[in-house]
Design an enzyme around this catalytic site. Structure first.
Site, PDB file in Angstrom:
ATOM      1  N   HIS A  15      47.438  29.773 -20.446  1.00 50.68           N
ATOM      2  CA  HIS A  15      47.597  28.373 -20.060  1.00 50.68           C
ATOM      3  C   HIS A  15      47.779  28.256 -18.538  1.00 50.68           C
ATOM      4  O   HIS A  15      47.100  27.455 -17.891  1.00 50.68           O
ATOM      5  CB  HIS A  15      48.805  27.763 -20.786  1.00 50.68           C
ATOM      6  CG  HIS A  15      49.164  26.401 -20.304  1.00 50.68           C
ATOM      7  ND1 HIS A  15      48.654  25.260 -20.872  1.00 50.68           N
ATOM      8  CD2 HIS A  15      49.981  25.981 -19.295  1.00 50.68           C
ATOM      9  CE1 HIS A  15      49.145  24.198 -20.235  1.00 50.68           C
ATOM     10  NE2 HIS A  15      49.960  24.612 -19.278  1.00 50.68           N
ATOM     11  N   GLU A  16      48.669  29.044 -17.976  1.00 50.00           N
ATOM     12  CA  GLU A  16      48.935  28.964 -16.536  1.00 50.00           C
ATOM     13  C   GLU A  16      47.725  29.427 -15.720  1.00 50.00           C
ATOM     14  O   GLU A  16      47.417  28.861 -14.675  1.00 50.00           O
ATOM     15  CB  GLU A  16      50.192  29.749 -16.166  1.00 50.00           C
ATOM     16  CG  GLU A  16      51.469  29.247 -16.826  1.00 50.00           C
ATOM     17  CD  GLU A  16      51.789  27.767 -16.623  1.00 50.00           C
ATOM     18  OE1 GLU A  16      51.291  27.147 -15.663  1.00 50.00           O
ATOM     19  OE2 GLU A  16      52.541  27.212 -17.451  1.00 50.00           O
ATOM     20  N   HIS A  49      45.374  26.586 -15.153  1.00 51.90           N
ATOM     21  CA  HIS A  49      45.650  25.733 -13.986  1.00 51.90           C
ATOM     22  C   HIS A  49      44.987  26.300 -12.733  1.00 51.90           C
ATOM     23  O   HIS A  49      44.418  25.558 -11.938  1.00 51.90           O
ATOM     24  CB  HIS A  49      47.154  25.589 -13.761  1.00 51.90           C
ATOM     25  CG  HIS A  49      47.843  24.765 -14.792  1.00 51.90           C
ATOM     26  ND1 HIS A  49      47.464  23.470 -15.103  1.00 51.90           N
ATOM     27  CD2 HIS A  49      48.902  25.044 -15.597  1.00 51.90           C
ATOM     28  CE1 HIS A  49      48.258  22.992 -16.041  1.00 51.90           C
ATOM     29  NE2 HIS A  49      49.138  23.938 -16.370  1.00 51.90           N
ATOM     30  N   ASP A  80      47.073  19.782 -17.413  1.00 50.73           N
ATOM     31  CA  ASP A  80      47.713  19.713 -18.730  1.00 50.73           C
ATOM     32  C   ASP A  80      47.050  18.618 -19.554  1.00 50.73           C
ATOM     33  O   ASP A  80      46.617  17.600 -19.002  1.00 50.73           O
ATOM     34  CB  ASP A  80      49.199  19.396 -18.580  1.00 50.73           C
ATOM     35  CG  ASP A  80      49.994  20.587 -18.077  1.00 50.73           C
ATOM     36  OD1 ASP A  80      50.887  20.370 -17.252  1.00 50.73           O
ATOM     37  OD2 ASP A  80      49.733  21.717 -18.512  1.00 50.73           O
TER      38      ASP A  80
END
Length: 189
Positions: free
Chosen positions: A124-125, A128, A134
């Protein structure tokens, strides 16, 4: 990487088997080269500061490598400056993107202590850093839904929309910085 490899292999097999099926192989005109798939942009990451999360970082990067063709995440060689630094800390996971494909990821122990999946956090990170924002609230099938599906969610792969966005970010003219929303306050929650 998956589509490029499969496409090249199928094309070569078809060209070699065409004469066997009664067809004629067609040679390229002199001076023209076959069109190659665009090379993936290689981004390196340094997980030396990720402490107990090093293998989760490698697995999160592998999830992206299995999912997209336009970018490849590789561990930085010793002494090489990495595009992405990954650090462990005691807070909540978050990313601090710089320009597209560059930044710092923090794997926060607070979320891990609450039962969140370390590989999902990492993937997930990294999303970014690859230019994604998000998407909350969202289902477990959306990697960028972060913590909204709860600690039981262990999906580490981006959905079709997320994959397409990363492909767009890293191909052709789209090699510009992501929208400001993708850069500000990127975090798992």
């Amino acid at each position: 990487m998956r589509i490029r490899t499969l496409t090249c292999g199928l094309a070569a097999t078809a060209m070699m088997s065409l004469p066997l099926m009664g067809g004629q192989a067609v040679a390229a005109e002199p001076g023209t080269a076959p069109r190659a798939a665009p090379a993936a942009r290689v981004l390196t990451y340094d997980a030396s500061g990720a402490a107990e999360f090093r293998s989760a970082v490698d697995r999160g990067a592998a999830a992206w490598n299995e999912s997209v063709d336009s970018v490849e995440l590789r561990p930085a060689a010793s002494g090489q400056r990495a595009n992405i630094r990954v650090l462990a800390d005691d807070g909540w996971p978050h990313a601090v993107p710089g320009s597209l494909g560059n930044g710092t990821v923090y794997i926060g122990r607070q979320a891990v202590d609450q039962g969140y999946h370390t590989v999902r956090i990492t993937a997930h990170e990294l999303g970014h850093i690859l230019g994604l924002s998000d998407r909350k609230p969202g289902p477990c099938s959306s990697l960028m839904s972060g913590s909204s599906p709860g600690p039981g969610c262990t999906n580490v792969h981006p959905d079709a929309t997320e994959r397409a966005r990363v492909e767009d970010n890293f191909t052709g003219a789209a090699r510009t910085a992501p929208a400001a929303g993708a850069l500000a306050g990127a975090a798992l929650d």
